[in-house]
Each structure stands twice: as C-alpha cells, then as structure tokens.
Design a protein around this motif. Sequence first.
Motif, PDB file in Angstrom:
ATOM      1  N   PRO A   1     -25.363  13.614 -28.215  1.00 48.14           N
ATOM      2  CA  PRO A   1     -24.742  15.404 -28.923  1.00 48.14           C
ATOM      3  C   PRO A   1     -24.173  15.380 -26.490  1.00 48.14           C
ATOM      4  O   PRO A   1     -24.611  14.951 -25.772  1.00 48.14           O
ATOM      5  CB  PRO A   1     -25.668  16.146 -28.656  1.00 48.14           C
ATOM      6  CG  PRO A   1     -27.266  15.548 -28.336  1.00 48.14           C
ATOM      7  CD  PRO A   1     -27.253  14.355 -28.392  1.00 48.14           C
ATOM      8  N   SER A   2     -22.522  16.509 -27.221  1.00 48.86           N
ATOM      9  CA  SER A   2     -22.263  16.419 -25.352  1.00 48.86           C
ATOM     10  C   SER A   2     -23.550  17.069 -23.916  1.00 48.86           C
ATOM     11  O   SER A   2     -23.487  16.915 -22.791  1.00 48.86           O
ATOM     12  CB  SER A   2     -21.570  17.414 -25.706  1.00 48.86           C
ATOM     13  OG  SER A   2     -21.496  18.840 -26.028  1.00 48.86           O
ATOM     14  N   GLY A   3     -24.122  17.545 -24.925  1.00 54.16           N
ATOM     15  CA  GLY A   3     -25.891  18.507 -24.290  1.00 54.16           C
ATOM     16  C   GLY A   3     -26.485  17.811 -23.179  1.00 54.16           C
ATOM     17  O   GLY A   3     -27.404  18.081 -22.818  1.00 54.16           O
ATOM     18  N   TYR A   4     -26.676  16.640 -24.097  1.00 54.91           N
ATOM     19  CA  TYR A   4     -27.726  15.714 -23.750  1.00 54.91           C
ATOM     20  C   TYR A   4     -28.150  14.964 -21.967  1.00 54.91           C
ATOM     21  O   TYR A   4     -26.619  15.246 -21.413  1.00 54.91           O
ATOM     22  CB  TYR A   4     -27.344  14.445 -24.456  1.00 54.91           C
ATOM     23  CG  TYR A   4     -28.692  13.673 -24.701  1.00 54.91           C
ATOM     24  CD1 TYR A   4     -29.789  13.560 -25.746  1.00 54.91           C
ATOM     25  CD2 TYR A   4     -28.960  12.481 -23.202  1.00 54.91           C
ATOM     26  CE1 TYR A   4     -31.384  12.825 -25.444  1.00 54.91           C
ATOM     27  CE2 TYR A   4     -29.778  11.763 -23.548  1.00 54.91           C
ATOM     28  CZ  TYR A   4     -31.402  11.262 -24.417  1.00 54.91           C
ATOM     29  OH  TYR A   4     -31.995  10.662 -24.359  1.00 54.91           O
TER      30      TYR A   4
ATOM     31  N   TRP B   1     -34.172  16.436 -28.533  1.00 54.81           N
ATOM     32  CA  TRP B   1     -33.135  16.792 -29.534  1.00 54.81           C
ATOM     33  C   TRP B   1     -33.639  16.319 -30.777  1.00 54.81           C
ATOM     34  O   TRP B   1     -33.808  15.417 -31.556  1.00 54.81           O
ATOM     35  CB  TRP B   1     -31.747  15.842 -29.094  1.00 54.81           C
ATOM     36  CG  TRP B   1     -30.954  16.334 -27.829  1.00 54.81           C
ATOM     37  CD1 TRP B   1     -31.633  17.007 -26.768  1.00 54.81           C
ATOM     38  CD2 TRP B   1     -30.274  17.653 -27.807  1.00 54.81           C
ATOM     39  NE1 TRP B   1     -30.879  16.850 -25.936  1.00 54.81           N
ATOM     40  CE2 TRP B   1     -29.853  17.706 -26.415  1.00 54.81           C
ATOM     41  CE3 TRP B   1     -29.432  17.518 -28.573  1.00 54.81           C
ATOM     42  CZ2 TRP B   1     -28.754  18.444 -26.276  1.00 54.81           C
ATOM     43  CZ3 TRP B   1     -28.644  18.491 -28.516  1.00 54.81           C
ATOM     44  CH2 TRP B   1     -28.150  18.920 -27.412  1.00 54.81           C
TER      45      TRP B   1
ATOM     46  N   GLU C   1     -18.263  17.007 -32.995  1.00 53.27           N
ATOM     47  CA  GLU C   1     -19.285  16.965 -32.142  1.00 53.27           C
ATOM     48  C   GLU C   1     -20.487  17.407 -32.938  1.00 53.27           C
ATOM     49  O   GLU C   1     -20.262  18.415 -34.018  1.00 53.27           O
ATOM     50  CB  GLU C   1     -18.884  18.637 -31.574  1.00 53.27           C
ATOM     51  CG  GLU C   1     -18.469  18.094 -29.596  1.00 53.27           C
ATOM     52  CD  GLU C   1     -19.084  17.193 -29.099  1.00 53.27           C
ATOM     53  OE1 GLU C   1     -20.063  16.880 -28.990  1.00 53.27           O
ATOM     54  OE2 GLU C   1     -18.400  16.132 -28.490  1.00 53.27           O
TER      55      GLU C   1
ATOM     56  N   PRO D   1     -24.773  18.683 -32.621  1.00 60.87           N
ATOM     57  CA  PRO D   1     -26.069  18.786 -32.262  1.00 60.87           C
ATOM     58  C   PRO D   1     -27.173  17.988 -33.067  1.00 60.87           C
ATOM     59  O   PRO D   1     -28.063  18.577 -32.485  1.00 60.87           O
ATOM     60  CB  PRO D   1     -25.989  20.210 -32.417  1.00 60.87           C
ATOM     61  CG  PRO D   1     -26.370  20.454 -33.950  1.00 60.87           C
ATOM     62  CD  PRO D   1     -24.746  19.422 -34.141  1.00 60.87           C
TER      63      PRO D   1
END
Length: 220
Positions: free
Chosen positions: A25-28, A36, A69, A71
């Motif tokens: 995910p983009s916030g990883y 996660w 995307e 999560p």
Amino acid sequence: MQQMVSRLQQTVTKTLELNYVVYLPSGYDPSADVKWPMIYFLHGMNQRGDDIELIKKYGIPQNLDAGEELPFIVVCPQCATNSFWPFENESLITLLDNIVNDYHVDENRIYLTGLSMGGFGTWDLAMMHPERFAAIAPICGGSIPGRDLSPLREMPIWTFHGDQDPVVPIQFTQMIVSGLEAMDAKVKFTVYPGVEHDSWTETYRNPALYDWFLEHTREQ
C-alpha cells in the motif's frame, strides 16, 4: 520365518519453488513499526506457468495494476503449469511464513481469496489451515470431495458464484454452503443472476468486500 524390526530416521529436504508478486500500500514504510492487513490472492487455472504477468490478467492484481489503491499488503503467488492450488497447500503456507517474516504483516488480519481454481484453493487451504486466516472469500470455486468442512465452522466466509456458470456450476458452492449452514457456520453467499463464470470482476470491484475483510480479526 525370521522377523526383522528396524527404524528409519532420516532428514529429508524438499525444494519448493513459487513465483509471486507483492503489492504494498502507498503508506507502507519498511522502517516503521506498523503492521498491515494482508490479502492472499489465488488466481485461476489459465494463469498458471512461469510468466508472472499472467497473474495480473484478472481480479485484484488486475485492479491494482490499473491504479486502484487498497489498504492491504497483497500477495499473489503463481501456480506451476502442471499443478493446481488445492495440491499446493505446503508451498502456500511456506510462502505465507516467509511473507510474514519479510514484511510488516498483521498476522491477525490475513484474508484469503481466489477465483475459479483459486476459489477451490481458497476453500482447501482454509480447511487445512483455518488458524492462519481471519476471513475468506472464495469465488466460483468448490471443494475436493470428501474434505471435512468442520474446520471452517467458526471462519467468517463470504462466497460468490454466477448462477449460469458453465465452467464451475453453482452447485459446487451450494453444496459447501449447505454443509456449513448445517453447522451454523458464519457464511454469506452472493449469487449473481444471469452471470456465467466471471463472477470475480464485480466482486473484486466492490468496496464492500474490502470493508468486510477489515471487520474481521483472527480469533486467538
């Protein structure tokens, strides 16, 4: 006649080979101590082989490649040409162990899903290792005859099938659902009227599926 009694003790090493793709995910952040949720995705029969790009043809990896995307950490293994997912449980669990070791995976929020052959694999892997998954979503799959459904009695399940499926008839899922309902299992069954084999496109494009996953945490 002379009787000989002896014992064999030997260490056997088995080599497992499995191609796979991991989507993060983009916030990883690999340096952050944040766990996660993870989706374990099993593809269909026509995506077997050694061309990893085939995995991206349908389902969740197709959507992610198109820019969606999610999560979740998403892990997509590829089955060998001469095999089938329901016979690769050892390889799949070994890969899962390695993913958990290498990435920041919340082991209490691992979700299993797959389509067609991957639907069969989802049912079977969850029956063999129910302790590993928080919830499962098999799509247009079925079960190997004779498998014991009781390990899924407490598993949150949402399964999907088109009622006009000519490849894997809906009866394959109906039989499993009936057996689970007889055990008062936690099973939801979505039937797509007039839909043939492709019951995965609508399913994996539905945000409700991912919200439903996140409602469930593995019971200790």
